[in-house]
Design a protein around this motif. Structure first.
Motif, PDB file in Angstrom:
ATOM      1  N   ASN A 164      22.392 -12.610  32.694  1.00  0.00           N
ATOM      2  CA  ASN A 164      22.432 -11.548  33.699  1.00  0.00           C
ATOM      3  C   ASN A 164      22.489 -12.199  35.083  1.00  0.00           C
ATOM      4  OD1 ASN A 164      22.236  -8.890  34.797  1.00  0.00           O
ATOM      5  ND2 ASN A 164      20.049  -9.226  35.164  1.00  0.00           N
ATOM      6  N   PRO A 165      23.494 -11.853  35.928  1.00  0.00           N
ATOM      7  CA  PRO A 165      24.533 -10.851  35.686  1.00  0.00           C
ATOM      8  C   PRO A 165      25.540 -11.290  34.629  1.00  0.00           C
ATOM      9  CG  PRO A 165      24.927 -11.978  37.758  1.00  0.00           C
ATOM     10  CD  PRO A 165      23.582 -12.436  37.283  1.00  0.00           C
ATOM     11  N   VAL A 166      26.227 -10.297  34.066  1.00  0.00           N
ATOM     12  CA  VAL A 166      27.159 -10.537  32.959  1.00  0.00           C
ATOM     13  C   VAL A 166      28.572 -10.732  33.524  1.00  0.00           C
ATOM     14  CG1 VAL A 166      28.016  -9.674  30.755  1.00  0.00           C
ATOM     15  CG2 VAL A 166      25.742  -8.971  31.567  1.00  0.00           C
ATOM     16  N   PRO A 167      29.215 -11.857  33.245  1.00  0.00           N
ATOM     17  CA  PRO A 167      30.603 -12.045  33.685  1.00  0.00           C
ATOM     18  C   PRO A 167      31.544 -11.220  32.804  1.00  0.00           C
ATOM     19  CG  PRO A 167      29.866 -13.947  32.429  1.00  0.00           C
ATOM     20  CD  PRO A 167      28.685 -13.037  32.545  1.00  0.00           C
ATOM     21  N   VAL A 168      32.430 -10.450  33.433  1.00  0.00           N
ATOM     22  CA  VAL A 168      33.285  -9.533  32.683  1.00  0.00           C
ATOM     23  C   VAL A 168      34.683  -9.501  33.294  1.00  0.00           C
ATOM     24  CG1 VAL A 168      31.310  -8.085  32.050  1.00  0.00           C
ATOM     25  CG2 VAL A 168      32.670  -7.517  34.084  1.00  0.00           C
ATOM     26  N   VAL A 169      35.595  -8.866  32.551  1.00  0.00           N
ATOM     27  CA  VAL A 169      36.937  -8.565  33.038  1.00  0.00           C
ATOM     28  C   VAL A 169      37.027  -7.065  33.284  1.00  0.00           C
ATOM     29  CG1 VAL A 169      39.410  -8.629  32.518  1.00  0.00           C
ATOM     30  CG2 VAL A 169      37.927 -10.483  31.739  1.00  0.00           C
ATOM     31  N   GLN A 170      37.695  -6.690  34.365  1.00  0.00           N
ATOM     32  CA  GLN A 170      37.851  -5.278  34.692  1.00  0.00           C
ATOM     33  C   GLN A 170      39.334  -4.906  34.783  1.00  0.00           C
ATOM     34  OE1 GLN A 170      35.367  -3.209  34.871  1.00  0.00           O
ATOM     35  NE2 GLN A 170      33.586  -4.110  35.864  1.00  0.00           N
ATOM     36  N   HIS A 195      35.575  -5.019  30.217  1.00  0.00           N
ATOM     37  CA  HIS A 195      36.133  -5.661  29.026  1.00  0.00           C
ATOM     38  C   HIS A 195      35.474  -7.021  28.817  1.00  0.00           C
ATOM     39  CE1 HIS A 195      39.526  -2.841  28.570  1.00  0.00           C
ATOM     40  NE2 HIS A 195      39.568  -2.835  29.896  1.00  0.00           N
ATOM     41  N   LEU A 196      35.124  -7.287  27.563  1.00  0.00           N
ATOM     42  CA  LEU A 196      34.695  -8.618  27.137  1.00  0.00           C
ATOM     43  C   LEU A 196      35.618  -9.159  26.052  1.00  0.00           C
ATOM     44  CD1 LEU A 196      30.825  -8.122  26.857  1.00  0.00           C
ATOM     45  CD2 LEU A 196      32.013  -9.555  28.515  1.00  0.00           C
ATOM     46  N   GLU A 197      36.496  -8.297  25.569  1.00  0.00           N
ATOM     47  CA  GLU A 197      37.245  -8.613  24.356  1.00  0.00           C
ATOM     48  C   GLU A 197      38.557  -9.337  24.607  1.00  0.00           C
ATOM     49  OE1 GLU A 197      39.168  -4.690  25.539  1.00  0.00           O
ATOM     50  OE2 GLU A 197      37.305  -5.798  25.903  1.00  0.00           O
ATOM     51  N   ILE A 198      38.925  -9.554  25.886  1.00  0.00           N
ATOM     52  CA  ILE A 198      40.241 -10.122  26.146  1.00  0.00           C
ATOM     53  C   ILE A 198      40.159 -11.513  26.771  1.00  0.00           C
ATOM     54  CG2 ILE A 198      41.180  -7.808  26.454  1.00  0.00           C
ATOM     55  CD1 ILE A 198      41.462  -8.469  29.457  1.00  0.00           C
TER      56      ILE A 198
END
Length: 237
Positions: free
Chosen positions: A130-136, A173-176
């Motif tokens: 935390n914080p969580v690195p993500v794609v948007q 998104h975390l899946e890409i």
């Protein structure tokens, strides 16, 4: 264990999330919602609802959104486990009484979301930094429905994750990985300069983040299977 996957657009598949489900022993059945005029004759132990370029309020243009929203409402209210990503999270919000509207600014690229106190305590994010690195990649935002709990937030878009019943919606998104993002850019972006999208920067930044996304995705899917599908903590190899 069987996971139903609602795919809302051809190029937005389960990607690394699908791989993680299979790695942990789940069978996957993909439902092509985009080309389906009626609900599928399919059953499963949990539901994964993916993203797409459409908005939840474009039901006249995308008729499948009508039956999909109703399906999600019934699934969630029955207390069955669901994970919604981006559009999937927005559909979950709408289906359970929330509202989906334009966000103040589009979010496209890499960012971080911060877990709320509830998110820090939620088993879904166990073992995740935390914080969580993500794609948007989204223009809309959802409200947290009555009875729901906000799990993650960010500066440019306040509501990033929520839980209601045993259903979870993630705006991000975390899946890409890089290849999938490149395919989305080819599909959705006509003029990067006019649209304010730094294609080279977004793709280049995957070099230091792709492994983190993959590991975070695996951990989140493992947590989802351990805590939500079973209703109690169990071991997942």
């Amino acid at each position: 264990m069987k996971i139903l996957v609602f795919q809302n657009y051809p190029c937005e598949d389960a990607a690394m999330a699908g791989t993680a489900f299979e790695e942990y022993g789940a069978d996957i059945e993909v439902v092509d919602c985009f080309n389906s005029k009626r609900p599928p004759d399919a059953r499963g132990d949990a539901l994964l609802v993916l993203g797409g370029p459409m908005n939840v309020y474009e039901e006249e243009k995308y008729s499948f959104l009508k039956w999909e929203t109703e399906w999600i409402r019934n699934w969630a209210e029955e207390g069955r486990p669901m994970l919604g990503l981006c559009l999937g999270a927005q559909l979950l919000s709408k289906a359970t009484g929330g509202k989906v509207t334009k966000n103040a600014v589009p979010e496209i690229g890499h960012c971080e979301v911060s877990l709320t106190d509830a998110g820090l305590q939620d088993p879904l994010f166990s073992g995740i930094r935390n914080p969580v690195p993500v794609v948007q990649w989204h223009q809309d935002t959802f409200s947290v429905p009555s009875g729901g709990i906000l799990l993650a937030t960010a500066e440019k878009c306040t509501n990033q994750a929520f839980r209601i019943y045993r259903a979870i919606g993630l705006q991000f998104h975390l899946e890409i990985g890089r290849d999938k993002m490149s395919a989305w850019i080819d599909e959705y972006v006509r003029n990067p300069n006019e649209e304010g999208i730094d294609v080279e920067g977004i793709l280049g930044d995957f070099a230091g983040k792709e492994t983190v996304y993959a590991n975070t995705c695996r951990t989140l899917i493992k947590n989802f299977l351990r805590y939500d599908v079973s209703g109690s903590v169990k071991s997942v190899r």
